[in-house]
Each structure stands twice: as structure tokens, then as C-alpha cells.
Design a protein around this motif. Structure first.
Motif, short mmCIF file in Angstrom:
data_model
loop_
_atom_site.label_atom_id
_atom_site.label_comp_id
_atom_site.label_asym_id
_atom_site.label_seq_id
_atom_site.Cartn_x
_atom_site.Cartn_y
_atom_site.Cartn_z
N VAL A 44 15.44 4.42 8.94
CA VAL A 44 14.24 5.17 9.31
C VAL A 44 13.24 5.31 8.17
CG1 VAL A 44 15.49 6.42 11.09
CG2 VAL A 44 15.20 7.47 8.86
N ARG A 45 13.68 5.17 6.91
CA ARG A 45 12.76 5.27 5.78
C ARG A 45 13.03 4.17 4.75
NH1 ARG A 45 9.46 9.67 5.02
NH2 ARG A 45 8.49 8.18 3.58
N PRO A 46 12.82 2.92 5.12
CA PRO A 46 13.07 1.82 4.19
C PRO A 46 12.14 1.85 2.98
CG PRO A 46 11.93 1.03 6.16
CD PRO A 46 12.34 2.44 6.44
N ASP A 47 11.02 2.57 3.10
CA ASP A 47 10.12 2.70 1.95
C ASP A 47 10.72 3.56 0.85
OD1 ASP A 47 9.93 4.80 3.88
OD2 ASP A 47 8.10 5.54 2.92
N VAL A 48 11.60 4.49 1.24
CA VAL A 48 12.23 5.40 0.28
C VAL A 48 13.59 4.85 -0.18
CG1 VAL A 48 13.14 7.74 -0.08
CG2 VAL A 48 11.05 7.39 1.28
N PHE A 49 14.35 4.33 0.76
CA PHE A 49 15.70 3.84 0.47
C PHE A 49 15.65 2.32 0.54
CE2 PHE A 49 15.85 8.00 2.53
CZ PHE A 49 16.54 8.74 1.58
N ARG A 50 15.46 1.68 -0.60
CA ARG A 50 15.03 0.28 -0.63
C ARG A 50 16.17 -0.72 -0.59
NH1 ARG A 50 9.62 0.39 -4.51
NH2 ARG A 50 8.47 1.84 -3.17
N ARG A 51 17.38 -0.26 -0.73
CA ARG A 51 18.58 -1.07 -0.51
C ARG A 51 19.64 -0.13 0.05
NH1 ARG A 51 19.87 -5.77 -3.89
NH2 ARG A 51 17.99 -6.55 -4.90
N VAL A 52 20.66 -0.69 0.69
CA VAL A 52 21.73 0.16 1.20
C VAL A 52 23.07 -0.56 1.06
CG1 VAL A 52 21.37 -0.61 3.61
CG2 VAL A 52 22.55 1.56 3.14
N ALA A 53 24.03 0.16 0.49
CA ALA A 53 25.41 -0.31 0.41
C ALA A 53 26.27 0.59 1.29
CB ALA A 53 25.92 -0.28 -1.03
N LEU A 54 26.98 -0.04 2.22
CA LEU A 54 27.84 0.68 3.15
C LEU A 54 29.29 0.41 2.78
CD1 LEU A 54 25.94 -0.33 6.41
CD2 LEU A 54 25.54 1.66 4.95
N MET A 55 30.12 1.46 2.78
CA MET A 55 31.51 1.30 2.41
C MET A 55 32.42 1.89 3.48
SD MET A 55 31.67 2.15 -1.66
CE MET A 55 30.53 1.41 -2.81
N SER A 56 33.36 1.09 3.91
CA SER A 56 34.50 1.51 4.73
C SER A 56 34.17 1.81 6.19
CB SER A 56 35.21 2.72 4.10
OG SER A 56 35.64 2.40 2.79
N ALA A 57 32.91 2.06 6.51
CA ALA A 57 32.53 2.33 7.90
C ALA A 57 31.38 1.40 8.28
CB ALA A 57 32.11 3.79 8.08
N PRO A 58 31.63 0.34 9.06
CA PRO A 58 30.54 -0.56 9.47
C PRO A 58 29.51 0.17 10.31
CG PRO A 58 32.71 -1.48 10.00
CD PRO A 58 32.93 -0.06 9.62
N PHE A 59 28.25 -0.27 10.18
CA PHE A 59 27.17 0.32 10.97
C PHE A 59 26.77 -0.65 12.07
CE2 PHE A 59 22.54 1.16 11.60
CZ PHE A 59 22.67 2.44 12.15
N ALA A 60 26.96 -0.23 13.31
CA ALA A 60 26.70 -1.11 14.45
C ALA A 60 25.28 -1.02 14.98
CB ALA A 60 27.69 -0.81 15.58
#
Length: 375
Positions: free
Chosen positions: A134-150
Motif C-alpha cells: 500500500v505504500r511502496p514509496d515509503v517501504f522500498r523493498r520487502v523481505a518476507l520470512m517464514s510466512a508466504p504472502f499470497a
């Protein structure tokens, strides 16, 4: 809930400091930090039943690599205050978009317009994912661990007509060995008291729980499940699909490691487990359980459907333990993340020698993966 001091510096690893930041979306937020303010910022979000403390093994190395690393106790956890643990209180503050609002507030309080990456583990993973969605301008990369995002939930209007869904919970309860799903157990009124006031005490409960979900427990050999059916879900370990008549503390107690195994546990020595036990012994678990209730009640599903079809378009990465059933507990989620939800997924990494607590069990490998990805 009275205001608390930050975590005692005596228990913090070298290079990590703690402070309280008031006025963040109604919270006074307890934050661990490493590195110099003004350096590119990494925001680390923990899951359940964890704390900002869960990032202690990776924060110093990320700071040494040139980052300002920030890990809050999220709403409902630890020394962060301003939330309501009453089972009958309004759940809306714990809904996903308000958890994203918490992190936007934290970023603003740090005087920043953006962070280099948001990194989430366990239930912190969907929070991180929604931050980037929802805010890619603020959070410019994302690392997800242990819980996949569908991805966000679909609009019901988009779904083709189909036969009425089978009540999987009734079907689980009707199995020859009657079962129940842990998220719906966590949503029951009795769950907090059964874990917080369990006969073995919080320290022993957490020891058995962390052990049973780690690579140290021999039952963790995940494989894809056929679908969201009672028969398929019943193949999950009992910490995910529980025996119907047992609470979580009772479920994990038989798997309590012996004294020799505890003494040999390098990734979570008793002195470090004691920090978790002291915090949860004081707060109980209801703050974290409110998050599960937001999910299982479906109260905020329509709000999330506003984002139906939206994808995460910033650079992303997924890291989990090779022995983590969390990657398979929701059938199809890992595939949907790879194929649909994240359009710039730079890799799916399953770390050998780690179960669910990947950044605690194998911190060096996690550090290497993150730094390589961050470039």
C-alpha cells in the motif's frame, strides 16, 4: 497499561540500544536500534510469540554493513503500550491496515520519508507485505520470512459461482482423531489464560513451543499439502492442527527437550529465553492473539478487498527455514507468492538447519542473504 522503561541494556548484545518513542498512532513504542541514524534504514518486524528481541542476532551485523536498523515491539507486544488486552475490546486497532499505520508512524517519528527495506518474520511478514503493497514509496523493498504472502483477498464479485464451501473446522472436529486449527484456537477466549497460566509456567511453555517449531524437532519435514481440507490439514504437526481437546501449552508439553538438549541449544540459550519469558509473563499473550482474531473473524476482510488484484512491485525476497512447516501451512500460498503476489521476487531461499525461527536459528545465513539482496 503503565509506561515501562526500555529493555535493560545489560541484556542487550553489544551494538544494540533500546528506547521508548511516544505518540505513534496512540502507542508509546519500544524500539531496539543498531547503527547510526542518518544511514539507510531497515525496519524489522517480529511475529508471534516474539518481540523486537527476536532480531538481536542479525541487527549488529546489518548495522556494521552501514544500515540504521530499527526493530519495534509491535502493537500488543512487549514494552510497547497504548493497546488494550481485553478480549472484549475493539479489535479494529489490531487490523492489518492499522498495523501498517503503526509502522508509517514509526518511520515518520524517525524523521524519515522512507526506509530502504521492511523485513518481517512470521506474522510480521504479512505486515511487511502490506506495508510494501500500500505504500511502496515509503517501504522500498520487502523481505518476507517464514510466512508466504499470497496477495490481498479477492473481491467476491470476481469469483466464479461454486458449490457452498465445506466448513473445514467442522470437518476437522469430525475426523476420527478430532482436530482444530491453531489460529481458531488462538481466537478462543480461553487461549490466553491457558498459555499464560499453564501448569509448567511461561518459561517452560515457550521452551517447548520454540523447540517444537525449530529444526531441532525431528517431526519438521514439510511438504506441500493437497488443499484446504480437513484430511490435508490433519497432516500438519499438532502445533498447527491441534487435538481438539488440548490447548497449546498442553500440546507442546510432551515435546519439552531434556536438560542436556536445553544446555546444548546454541540458538536459544536459557538466558535469552528468559527475556521472552519475563516479557510474556508480565503481559500475557492476548495482545498478539488479537491479530489472529482479526483474521479468523473476517471482520476486516472487506476493507482488505479494496486492494484486490494489487501486487507488490518493489524488490522482494523470501527466506525461511528448510524445516519450517510455516511455508506449507496454507496450501498454495508459496506458489501464489512466486507467480502472482510479488512481481519482482528476487529469490525464495530455504535455509538448511533452520525451522520456523530462521533468523535466530541460522542468523549468519540470514545476514548473508539479506546483505547480498540489499546489494
Amino acid at each position: 497499561m503503565s509506561e515501562l522503561p526500555p529493555l535493560d541494556a545489560a541484556v542487550l548484545p553489544d551494538g544494540i540500544r533500546a528506547r521508548m518513542i511516544p505518540g505513534i498512532n496512540g502507542l508509546t513504542m519500544h524500539v531496539l536500534e543498531a547503527g547510526e541514524p542518518g544511514a539507510p534504514c531497515l525496519l524489522l518486524l517480529h511475529g508471534f510469540p516474539e518481540l523486537a528481541w527476536s532480531w538481536r542476532k542479525v541487527m549488529p551485523a546489518l548495522a556494521e554493513a552501514g544500515y540504521h536498523v530499527v526493530a519495534p515491539d509491535q502493537r500488543g507486544y512487549g514494552r510497547t503500550t497504548g493497546w488494550n488486552a481485553d478480549y472484549d475490546a475493539d479489535l479494529a486497532p489490531f487490523r492489518m491496515l492499522n498495523l501498517v499505520r503503526d509502522q508509517l508512524g514509526l518511520v515518520a517519528s524517525l524523521g524519515l520519508g522512507h526506509v530502504e527495506a521492511v523485513i518481517g518474520h512470521d506474522f510480521g511478514s504479512p505486515v511487511a507485505a502490506w506495508c510494501a503493497l500500500v505504500r511502496p514509496d515509503v517501504f522500498r523493498r520487502v523481505a518476507l520470512m517464514s510466512a508466504p504472502f499470497a496477495g490481498p483477498p479477492s473481491l467476491p464479485e470476481e469469483a466464479p459461482p461454486r458449490a457452498p464451501a465445506v466448513d473445514v473446522h467442522a470437518a476437522l472436529a469430525a475426523l476420527e482423531r478430532p482436530r482444530k486449527h491453531y489460529q481458531w484456537y488462538y481466537s478462543e477466549r480461553s487461549a490466553n489464560e491457558e498459555m499464560w497460566r499453564c501448569p509448567q509456567g511461561v518459561h517452560a511453555f515457550l521452551r517447548a513451543y520454540y523447540h517444537m517449531k525449530s529444526a531441532d524437532w525431528p517431526g519438521n519435514k514439510p511438504f506441500p499439502l493437497a488443499g484446504w481440507t480437513a484430511e490435508a490439514l490433519a497432516r500438519l504437526p499438532t502445533y498447527y492442527v491441534m487435538d481438539l481437546g488440548r490447548g497449546m501449552a498442553e500440546t507442546v508439553a510432551p515435546e519439552m527437550p531434556d536438560a542436556n538438549a536445553i544446555a546444548a541449544c546454541q540458538w536459544l540459550p536459557d538466558s535469552e529465553l528468559a527475556v521472552y519469558a519475563e516479557e510474556y509473563g508480565r503481559t500475557g499473550f492476548q495482545g498478539g492473539l488479537q491479530w489472529y482474531r482479526c483474521r479468523t473473524t473476517g471482520l476486516f476482510e472487506a476493507e482488505a478487498q479494496v486492494f484486490a488484484g494489487r501486487t507488490i512491485d518493489v524488490p522482494s525476497i523470501f527466506i525461511a527455514g528448510g524445516s519450517d512447516w510455516g511455508i506449507e501451512q496454507t496450501p498454495g500460498a508459496l506458489r501464489r507468492m512466486r507467480e502472482l503476489a510479488c512481481t519482482r521476487l528476487d529469490g525464495v531461499h530455504l535455509v538448511e538447519g533452520a525451522g520456523h525461527w530462521v533468523q535466530q536459528e541460522q542468523p549468519e545465513q540470514v545476514i548473508d542473504l539479506l546483505l547480498s539482496w540489499l546489494g
